[in-house]
Design an enzyme around this catalytic site. Structure first.
Site, mmCIF file in Angstrom:
data_model
loop_
_atom_site.group_PDB
_atom_site.id
_atom_site.type_symbol
_atom_site.label_atom_id
_atom_site.label_comp_id
_atom_site.label_asym_id
_atom_site.label_seq_id
_atom_site.Cartn_x
_atom_site.Cartn_y
_atom_site.Cartn_z
ATOM 1 N N GLU A 99 0.834 -1.216 0.000
ATOM 2 C CA GLU A 99 0.000 0.000 0.000
ATOM 3 C C GLU A 99 0.862 1.256 0.000
ATOM 4 O OE1 GLU A 99 -2.742 1.342 -0.355
ATOM 5 O OE2 GLU A 99 -4.425 0.312 0.584
ATOM 6 N N ASP A 100 0.346 2.299 -0.621
ATOM 7 C CA ASP A 100 1.015 3.598 -0.581
ATOM 8 C C ASP A 100 0.810 4.270 0.768
ATOM 9 O OD1 ASP A 100 -1.714 3.885 -0.964
ATOM 10 O OD2 ASP A 100 -1.558 5.230 -2.684
ATOM 11 N N ASP A 103 -4.756 5.482 5.711
ATOM 12 C CA ASP A 103 -5.306 6.743 6.213
ATOM 13 C C ASP A 103 -6.399 6.411 7.237
ATOM 14 O OD1 ASP A 103 -5.732 9.555 6.210
ATOM 15 O OD2 ASP A 103 -7.174 9.417 4.595
ATOM 16 N N PHE A 152 -2.449 16.236 3.290
ATOM 17 C CA PHE A 152 -2.649 15.534 2.033
ATOM 18 C C PHE A 152 -1.329 15.448 1.273
ATOM 19 C CE2 PHE A 152 -4.165 14.599 -2.223
ATOM 20 C CZ PHE A 152 -5.087 13.603 -1.938
ATOM 21 N N ARG A 165 1.682 11.973 -9.595
ATOM 22 C CA ARG A 165 2.139 10.614 -9.265
ATOM 23 C C ARG A 165 3.591 10.408 -9.680
ATOM 24 N NH1 ARG A 165 -2.400 7.610 -7.904
ATOM 25 N NH2 ARG A 165 -4.328 8.089 -9.006
HETATM 26 P P1 5GP Z 1 -8.163 5.018 3.677
HETATM 27 O O1 5GP Z 1 -9.221 4.070 3.189
HETATM 28 O O2 5GP Z 1 -7.145 4.380 4.576
HETATM 29 O O3 5GP Z 1 -8.764 6.257 4.281
HETATM 30 O O4 5GP Z 1 -7.427 5.623 2.431
HETATM 31 C C1 5GP Z 1 -6.895 4.867 1.520
HETATM 32 C C2 5GP Z 1 -6.611 5.585 0.233
HETATM 33 O O5 5GP Z 1 -6.924 6.976 0.235
HETATM 34 C C3 5GP Z 1 -5.135 5.521 -0.016
HETATM 35 O O6 5GP Z 1 -4.751 4.285 -0.519
HETATM 36 C C4 5GP Z 1 -4.981 6.658 -0.982
HETATM 37 O O7 5GP Z 1 -5.338 6.217 -2.264
HETATM 38 C C5 5GP Z 1 -5.963 7.691 -0.482
HETATM 39 N N1 5GP Z 1 -5.266 8.638 0.393
HETATM 40 C C6 5GP Z 1 -5.295 8.736 1.724
HETATM 41 N N2 5GP Z 1 -4.510 9.729 2.166
HETATM 42 C C7 5GP Z 1 -3.950 10.269 1.067
HETATM 43 C C8 5GP Z 1 -3.023 11.346 0.858
HETATM 44 O O8 5GP Z 1 -2.525 12.023 1.764
HETATM 45 N N3 5GP Z 1 -2.688 11.605 -0.434
HETATM 46 C C9 5GP Z 1 -3.181 10.895 -1.487
HETATM 47 N N4 5GP Z 1 -2.787 11.233 -2.691
HETATM 48 N N5 5GP Z 1 -4.055 9.885 -1.320
HETATM 49 C C10 5GP Z 1 -4.425 9.574 -0.060
HETATM 50 MG MG MG Z 2 -4.112 3.390 -2.109
#
Ligand code: 5GP
Ligand code: MG
Length: 175
Positions: A99-100, A103, A152, A165
């Site tokens: 995973e990147d 959040d 963000f 990206r």
């Molecule tokens: P979660 O479901 O954990 O809230 O978020 C997952 C997805 O939201 C991440 O895999 C990513 O694609 C997007 N996301 C969450 N935080 C960020 C951020 O700071 N920047 C970007 N570009 N995407 C984010």
């Molecule tokens: Mg992601």
């Protein structure tokens, strides 16, 4: 296209490279003889995955999955669906999800549950970044690069409206 945001460097490419090296060292030790299946979560993980696998000097497979959450772009609503599935068989495999960013945790926990139902031999998570201050569902990260602030982020695979990206460093979008 909307006006361009101001970006401030948070993690340089040198810092990212060092972190990816560290993660690869741990993963090499744990997976060397396991012929693991690495599953990248599209689109954000593609750069991280590409750097990571080139540091793994043993047989492995790579696949990708794309999930999307319903609702606003910047906020996970908690309802997630698979929009592009896997080609590989998961049953009996040692699976490492790449995973990147974690959040709220909704996406990752959905995905881990989805994969667990397919009966892998083992299932672990490698995340380049973690934003624990935003967590709504608990997610255990087995291999973590960085803990990041509640901002963000873009670059190194992460986008802002599909842009940025391709940037080699990770930036905070200043509002
Ligand atoms: P979660 O479901 O954990 O809230 O978020 C997952 C997805 O939201 C991440 O895999 C990513 O694609 C997007 N996301 C969450 N935080 C960020 C951020 O700071 N920047 C970007 N570009 N995407 C984010
Ligand atoms: Mg992601």
């Amino acid at each position: 296209m909307s006006s361009q945001p101001k970006l401030r460097v948070l993690l340089t490419k040198q810092e990212i490279e060092a972190a990816v090296n560290k993660l690869a060292t741990q993963i090499r030790k744990d997976y060397r003889d396991k012929y693991p299946l690495l599953i990248g979560v599209l689109k954000g993980s593609f750069v991280f995955m590409a750097d990571l696998v080139r540091l793994l000097d043993f047989p492995l497979e790579v696949d990708f999955i794309q999930v999307s959450s319903y609702g606003q772009a910047r906020q996970s609503s908690g309802r997630v669906k698979v929009v592009q599935g896997l080609r590989s068989k998961v049953r009996g495999r040692d699976v490492l999800v790449v995973e990147d960013i974690v959040d709220t945790g909704f996406t990752t926990s959905f995905l881990l549950n989805y994969l667990r139902k397919k009966k892998p031999a083992s299932l672990k998570l490698c995340a380049l970044t973690d934003k624990p201050s935003r967590r709504q569902v608990e997610v255990g990260i087995d291999y973590l690069g960085f803990t990041v602030p509640d901002r963000f982020l873009v670059g190194y695979g992460l986008d802002w409206d599909q842009q940025f990206r391709n940037l080699p460093d990770i930036y905070v979008v200043e509002d």
